[in-house]
Design an enzyme around this catalytic site. Structure first.
Site, PDB file in Angstrom:
ATOM      1  N   HIS A 269       2.967 -11.827  32.882  1.00  0.00           N
ATOM      2  CA  HIS A 269       2.000 -10.489  32.622  1.00  0.00           C
ATOM      3  C   HIS A 269       2.562  -9.782  31.238  1.00  0.00           C
ATOM      4  CE1 HIS A 269       0.988  -6.593  33.085  1.00  0.00           C
ATOM      5  NE2 HIS A 269       2.149  -6.243  33.172  1.00  0.00           N
ATOM      6  N   PHE A 270       3.883  -9.566  31.504  1.00  0.00           N
ATOM      7  CA  PHE A 270       4.433  -8.485  30.220  1.00  0.00           C
ATOM      8  C   PHE A 270       4.529  -9.183  28.956  1.00  0.00           C
ATOM      9  CE2 PHE A 270       8.601  -8.985  32.214  1.00  0.00           C
ATOM     10  CZ  PHE A 270       9.190  -9.715  31.390  1.00  0.00           C
ATOM     11  N   HIS A 271       4.578 -10.451  28.786  1.00  0.00           N
ATOM     12  CA  HIS A 271       4.313 -11.154  27.473  1.00  0.00           C
ATOM     13  C   HIS A 271       3.056 -10.839  26.871  1.00  0.00           C
ATOM     14  CE1 HIS A 271       8.239 -12.897  28.253  1.00  0.00           C
ATOM     15  NE2 HIS A 271       8.400 -12.911  27.064  1.00  0.00           N
TER      16      HIS A 271
ATOM     17  N   HIS B 213       8.830   2.911  34.638  1.00  0.00           N
ATOM     18  CA  HIS B 213       7.322   2.521  34.243  1.00  0.00           C
ATOM     19  C   HIS B 213       6.702   3.164  33.155  1.00  0.00           C
ATOM     20  CE1 HIS B 213       3.373   0.382  34.894  1.00  0.00           C
ATOM     21  NE2 HIS B 213       3.039   1.808  34.592  1.00  0.00           N
TER      22      HIS B 213
ATOM     23  N   ARG C 239      11.673 -15.482  38.622  1.00  0.00           N
ATOM     24  CA  ARG C 239      11.817 -14.956  37.200  1.00  0.00           C
ATOM     25  C   ARG C 239      13.261 -15.049  37.062  1.00  0.00           C
ATOM     26  NH1 ARG C 239      10.915  -8.591  36.525  1.00  0.00           N
ATOM     27  NH2 ARG C 239      11.615  -8.990  34.460  1.00  0.00           N
ATOM     28  N   ARG C 240      13.888 -14.629  35.793  1.00  0.00           N
ATOM     29  CA  ARG C 240      15.143 -14.173  35.591  1.00  0.00           C
ATOM     30  C   ARG C 240      16.222 -15.360  36.005  1.00  0.00           C
ATOM     31  NH1 ARG C 240      16.049  -7.714  36.414  1.00  0.00           N
ATOM     32  NH2 ARG C 240      15.493  -7.454  34.246  1.00  0.00           N
TER      33      ARG C 240
ATOM     34  N   TYR D  19       4.466   2.871  28.803  1.00  0.00           N
ATOM     35  CA  TYR D  19       3.354   3.613  27.863  1.00  0.00           C
ATOM     36  C   TYR D  19       4.038   3.865  26.777  1.00  0.00           C
ATOM     37  CZ  TYR D  19       0.621   2.841  31.997  1.00  0.00           C
ATOM     38  OH  TYR D  19      -0.090   2.244  33.068  1.00  0.00           O
TER      39      TYR D  19
HETATM   40  C1  HEM Z   1       9.215 -16.402  20.470  1.00  0.00           C
HETATM   41  C2  HEM Z   1       8.802 -15.656  21.431  1.00  0.00           C
HETATM   42  C3  HEM Z   1       9.106 -15.315  22.799  1.00  0.00           C
HETATM   43  C4  HEM Z   1       9.551 -16.279  23.591  1.00  0.00           C
HETATM   44  C5  HEM Z   1       9.513 -17.994  23.502  1.00  0.00           C
HETATM   45  C6  HEM Z   1       9.626 -15.775  25.092  1.00  0.00           C
HETATM   46  C7  HEM Z   1      10.306 -16.198  26.127  1.00  0.00           C
HETATM   47  C8  HEM Z   1      10.623 -15.838  27.361  1.00  0.00           C
HETATM   48  C9  HEM Z   1      11.179 -16.358  28.555  1.00  0.00           C
HETATM   49  C10 HEM Z   1      11.223 -17.898  28.779  1.00  0.00           C
HETATM   50  C11 HEM Z   1      11.470 -15.481  29.455  1.00  0.00           C
HETATM   51  C12 HEM Z   1      11.738 -15.712  30.902  1.00  0.00           C
HETATM   52  C13 HEM Z   1      12.995 -15.479  31.202  1.00  0.00           C
HETATM   53  C14 HEM Z   1      13.177 -15.586  32.787  1.00  0.00           C
HETATM   54  O1  HEM Z   1      12.507 -14.858  33.396  1.00  0.00           O
HETATM   55  O2  HEM Z   1      14.063 -16.380  33.249  1.00  0.00           O
HETATM   56  C15 HEM Z   1      11.321 -14.078  28.854  1.00  0.00           C
HETATM   57  C16 HEM Z   1      11.652 -12.968  29.198  1.00  0.00           C
HETATM   58  C17 HEM Z   1      11.462 -11.873  28.885  1.00  0.00           C
HETATM   59  N1  HEM Z   1      10.977 -11.499  27.500  1.00  0.00           N
HETATM   60 FE1  HEM Z   1      10.437 -13.026  26.228  1.00  0.00          FE
HETATM   61  N2  HEM Z   1       9.674 -14.456  24.555  1.00  0.00           N
HETATM   62  C18 HEM Z   1       9.348 -14.064  23.414  1.00  0.00           C
HETATM   63  C19 HEM Z   1       8.889 -12.846  23.212  1.00  0.00           C
HETATM   64  C20 HEM Z   1       8.970 -11.747  23.580  1.00  0.00           C
HETATM   65  C21 HEM Z   1       8.473 -10.353  23.248  1.00  0.00           C
HETATM   66  C22 HEM Z   1       7.951 -10.328  21.720  1.00  0.00           C
HETATM   67  C23 HEM Z   1       9.186  -9.435  23.929  1.00  0.00           C
HETATM   68  C24 HEM Z   1       8.846  -8.023  24.039  1.00  0.00           C
HETATM   69  C25 HEM Z   1       8.705  -7.374  23.009  1.00  0.00           C
HETATM   70  C26 HEM Z   1       9.538 -10.121  25.140  1.00  0.00           C
HETATM   71  C27 HEM Z   1      10.190  -9.458  26.047  1.00  0.00           C
HETATM   72  C28 HEM Z   1      10.637 -10.120  27.356  1.00  0.00           C
HETATM   73  C29 HEM Z   1      11.297  -9.551  28.219  1.00  0.00           C
HETATM   74  C30 HEM Z   1      11.422  -8.081  28.623  1.00  0.00           C
HETATM   75  C31 HEM Z   1      11.837 -10.482  29.477  1.00  0.00           C
HETATM   76  C32 HEM Z   1      12.282 -10.088  30.811  1.00  0.00           C
HETATM   77  C33 HEM Z   1      13.841 -10.252  30.565  1.00  0.00           C
HETATM   78  C34 HEM Z   1      14.359 -10.022  31.927  1.00  0.00           C
HETATM   79  O3  HEM Z   1      13.746 -10.563  32.939  1.00  0.00           O
HETATM   80  O4  HEM Z   1      15.374  -9.289  32.187  1.00  0.00           O
HETATM   81  N3  HEM Z   1       9.730 -11.431  24.961  1.00  0.00           N
HETATM   82  N4  HEM Z   1      10.859 -14.480  27.469  1.00  0.00           N
END
Ligand code: HEM
Ligand SMILES: [Cu+2]
Ligand SMILES: [Cu+2]
Lengths: 552, 157
Positions: free
Chosen positions: A378-380, A227, A441-442, A231
């Site tokens: 939330h975290f996006h 967590h 998710r995931r 920050y």
């Molecule tokens: C083009 C921009 C982006 C798209 C289209 C995108 C799309 C996605 C999608 C669809 C997921 C969900 C996957 C799932 O839970 O099955 C995901 C997960 C995630 N995204 Fe993005 N995202 C983008 C940008 C970003 C950015 C800028 C960050 C952080 C700086 C980020 C961090 C994450 C993280 C940490 C996860 C979770 C991974 C996990 O559950 O292990 N994303 N993203």
């Protein structure tokens, strides 16, 4: 402040190259991460690009790379360059360059090991590295080295601030260096459990030196750091919002003492809240979950203070530029400046991100949203926008400042920021919506046999928002590459924006707003209260017996 | 230290709001019984290993009319039992364990949501009042086939 003090510090070329290298490596990884995000969004809408574009073997390898690159690599490398840069600028002397390049080497070696592990599908365990899913040892060692790099930064910045204080007795540490040190100190404390987990347990386990792990103990260690790490990403963005952005809009820092207090509060408050990620973990008593729930609400307070101070600072700028009425000042802000627009829009979405975070943190309400798409929704908004879009905004002045060239296109930058804002609003709406309807998710939802009809529309939101975001990311990278190599030399070096306080309290400001040891001590005490009983139980029940598995 | 009057009021207001929220959630936990999974009283379900109700297997048994006990086993990538049939109004206590790695379970449209760890038994109780089909899915990533892992509770009239 005297004129001489305002004069900017001339940074030697090798120092500028160090910062630039950190930042470029970070953004190069973000570029790969964004592309995989695009593929994930499409997958949710039933369009499987993994067969067509074989850069990864399957959804989860891609998701691992997306998570690791975006929130571990991009953030950490950008922050390294940025915090070292602001420390040097604000104390007006170079950092210890030998140590600086050593930090760079340690982190880059770590990064190469990590890259190897994830690209070869030997570490598709997602960025949380939950055991007993097991990764190749290069993954654990690589990430551990990146963390060691952040400790070296603490050493560099901490020594510089101490030195500065000796030379300037009785004065408060300049704001930028103060913010950098508070951030690195918080993370320095918070990252210890993660280091113990990666180096003490997961690395030897992946090398078959120990036969098994204790799942719950590992998760608890992970979230003790997991967590506060948010920050660690957020505070550099706050640093820009509080201490730089007001200057960019022609205003002043509304309340300096409260700004400092907010940074310091994060040191003790961001640590003892990890169980709010483990609300539905069997084996953790409800009582500790409750304590962490209350403390999580407490750590919301410095962000509440930030909202006021930052908005009020922006308002002084808007009014100085002739803005009238309750909201007229908003339109007077320099919206044609991509750095300003990006950061303002990042803040707007951060408000929504904060509220959805409060929902996640809300104890039993978490049962509804836990591990659903509501969480990425939330975290996006928070790390994916408040942090990432702010970092892009910073880069719009920082890269020209470091290279001595002009920004290739300000207009393209403004368009990029708006596209990010629009794309993220749509995508995160889709994700939270699907999450409220129970979509996990995931999960490669597009291939899930249980995919429900009511998830179709939200999934299209996710996919379409993702396309817009990808276009935005593409524009950003084109603009950056062109600024690095094509843009003409600037006649005058871009200035580093440093906000002045509205009311200069000078020596009247309480000294405890500049004493880190007290706050670090408070952190240790709070962690002891919030974790000791639970840790004692976990350790006395410890059974490192669960063997690893690589089902990917 | 100077603090603006509006700023001070804002901080008080936001702090007050958080206290109200926290109080509401506490009421829901203490008086309405919306509880989180905690430390399972027993790490092993009532029945012992071996026989019809082997703790290592998945099974359903009726303890009394509309009182059921479900022993659920999660493993890569299935739940056992994957179909649970009960009459409406039944209260079901689930004991859930994992044979291999971490999984999770979320039963749609209920408050049932828990992680499933090897070495722990998650205990959750829920009363299914409304008839219908409740899909449950694994909601923690557990490898390449994670999205296949699901089942359903069928609540009959
Ligand atoms: C083009 C921009 C982006 C798209 C289209 C995108 C799309 C996605 C999608 C669809 C997921 C969900 C996957 C799932 O839970 O099955 C995901 C997960 C995630 N995204 Fe993005 N995202 C983008 C940008 C970003 C950015 C800028 C960050 C952080 C700086 C980020 C961090 C994450 C993280 C940490 C996860 C979770 C991974 C996990 O559950 O292990 N994303 N993203
Ligand atoms: Cu599973
Ligand atoms: Cu799973």
């Amino acid at each position: 402040m005297s004129l001489a003090a305002i004069k900017q510090y001339e940074m030697p070329r090798s120092e500028r190259n160090l910062y630039l290298s950190f930042i470029l490596i970070g953004f190069a990884h973000l570029m790969v991460g964004l592309f995989l995000g695009f593929m994930q969004g499409m997958q949710h809408a039933g369009i499987d690009l993994y067969r067509v574009i074989p850069i990864v073997r399957h959804y989860y390898q891609g998701l691992t790379i997306h998570g690791v690159f975006n929130v571990l690599v991009f953030t950490t490398f950008f922050i390294a360059g940025f915090l070292l840069f602001v420390t040097s600028t604000s104390l007006k002397k170079p950092i210890n360059l030998r140590l600086g390049w050593l930090t760079f080497c340690v982190m880059t070696i770590g990064l190469l090991l990590t890259d190897y592990a994830v690209f070869t599908n030997q570490a598709s365990v997602l960025y949380t590295a939950y055991s007993p899913l097991e990764a190749h040892w290069t993954f654990y060692l690589g990430l551990a080295l990146v963390v060691v790099g952040t400790w070296l930064q603490l050493l560099i910045v901490g020594r510089m601030v101490l030195q500065w204080r000796k030379e300037n007795p009785g004065q408060r540490t300049p704001l930028l260096a103060f913010g950098a040190l508070a951030t690195l100190l918080m993370w320095g404390l918070a990252s210890i459990p993660l280091a113990v987990l990666f180096v003490g347990i997961l690395l030897p386990w992946s090398l078959d030196l120990i036969p098994g792990v204790d799942v719950l103990f590992n998760r608890t260690l992970f979230w003790m750091s997991g967590h506060p790490i948010v920050y660690f990403w957020l505070l550099p963005a706050y640093l820009s919002w509080y201490f730089m952005l007001p200057k960019q809009v022609g205003g002043k820092l509304f309340s300096e003492p409260l700004a400092r207090l907010a940074f310091l509060l994060f040191i003790p408050l961001s640590l003892p809240v990890g169980f709010h990620h483990q609300y539905v973990d069997p084996g953790v008593a409800e009582g500790y979950k409750y304590i962490h729930f209350i403390l999580t609400f407490a750590v919301f307070m410095p962000s509440v203070m930030t909202a006021f101070t930052v908005l009020a600072s922006l308002e002084t700028g808007g009014r100085a530029r002739g803005g009238k009425g309750l909201l007229g000042w908003v339109t007077k802000l320099p919206w044609n400046d991509p750095s300003v627009t990006a950061q303002l829009l990042a803040m707007v979405l951060f408000a929504l991100g904060g509220i959805s975070g409060l929902i996640n943190a809300s104890y039993n309400m978490n049962l509804v949203v836990h591990n659903t798409l509501f969480v990425p929704g939330h975290f996006h908004l928070t790390v994916g926008t408040a942090v990432a879009l702010t970092f892009m905004g910073i880069v719009y002045w920082l890269v020209p400042h470091l290279t001595g060239r002009r920004l290739f296109s300000a207009k393209m930058g403004v368009v990029q920021a708006w596209l990010w804002f629009i794309g993220m609003t749509i995508m995160s709406r889709g994700m939270s919506w699907a999450g409220m309807l129970g979509a996990p998710r995931r999960t490669a939802l597009g291939s899930a046999p249980y995919f429900m009809d009511e998830w179709v529309l939200p999934s299209w939101f996710t996919a379409i928002g993702g396309v817009i975001l990808t276009i935005s990311g593409f524009l950003f990278f084109i603009n950056m590459l062109a600024s690095l190599w094509l843009a003409p030399k600037a006649e005058k070096q871009v200035e580093v924006p440093v906000a002045e306080p509205l009311i200069d309290e000078g020596a009247k400001m309480p000294a405890w707003l500049d004493r880190y040891t007290v706050w670090a001590g408070a952190a240790v005490l709070l962690v002891a209260i919030a974790y000791t009983p639970a840790l004692v139980k976990l350790i006395s029940d410890l059974s490192m017996t669960v063997p690893g598995l690589k089902p990917y | 230290m100077h603090i603006d009057r509006y700023e001070r009021n804002w901080i008080r207001f936001a702090g007050g709001l958080l206290v109200v929220f926290a109080a509401a959630l506490t009421v829901a936990a203490v008086f309405l019984g919306v509880r989180l999974p905690g430390i399972a009283e027993q790490t092993i379900p009532i029945a012992q290993a071996g026989g019809e109700y082997d703790i290592n297997k998945g099974w359903i048994r009726e303890l009394a009319p509309r009182r059921y006990e479900v022993n659920m086993r999660a493993r890569v990538w299935s739940f056992e039992p994957r179909e649970i049939r009960i009459p409406a109004g039944s209260t079901v206590t689930f004991y859930i364990h994992s044979d291999d790695i971490t999984h999770g379970i979320k039963i749609q449209n209920t408050t049932v949501s828990t992680m499933i760890f090897p070495g722990h038994v998650a205990k959750v109780t829920y009363t299914f009042d409304k008839p219908g089909e409740y899909v449950f899915v694994c909601h923690e990533y557990c490898g390449a086939g994670h999205h296949f892992m699901s089942g359903r509770v069928i609540v009959e009239e």
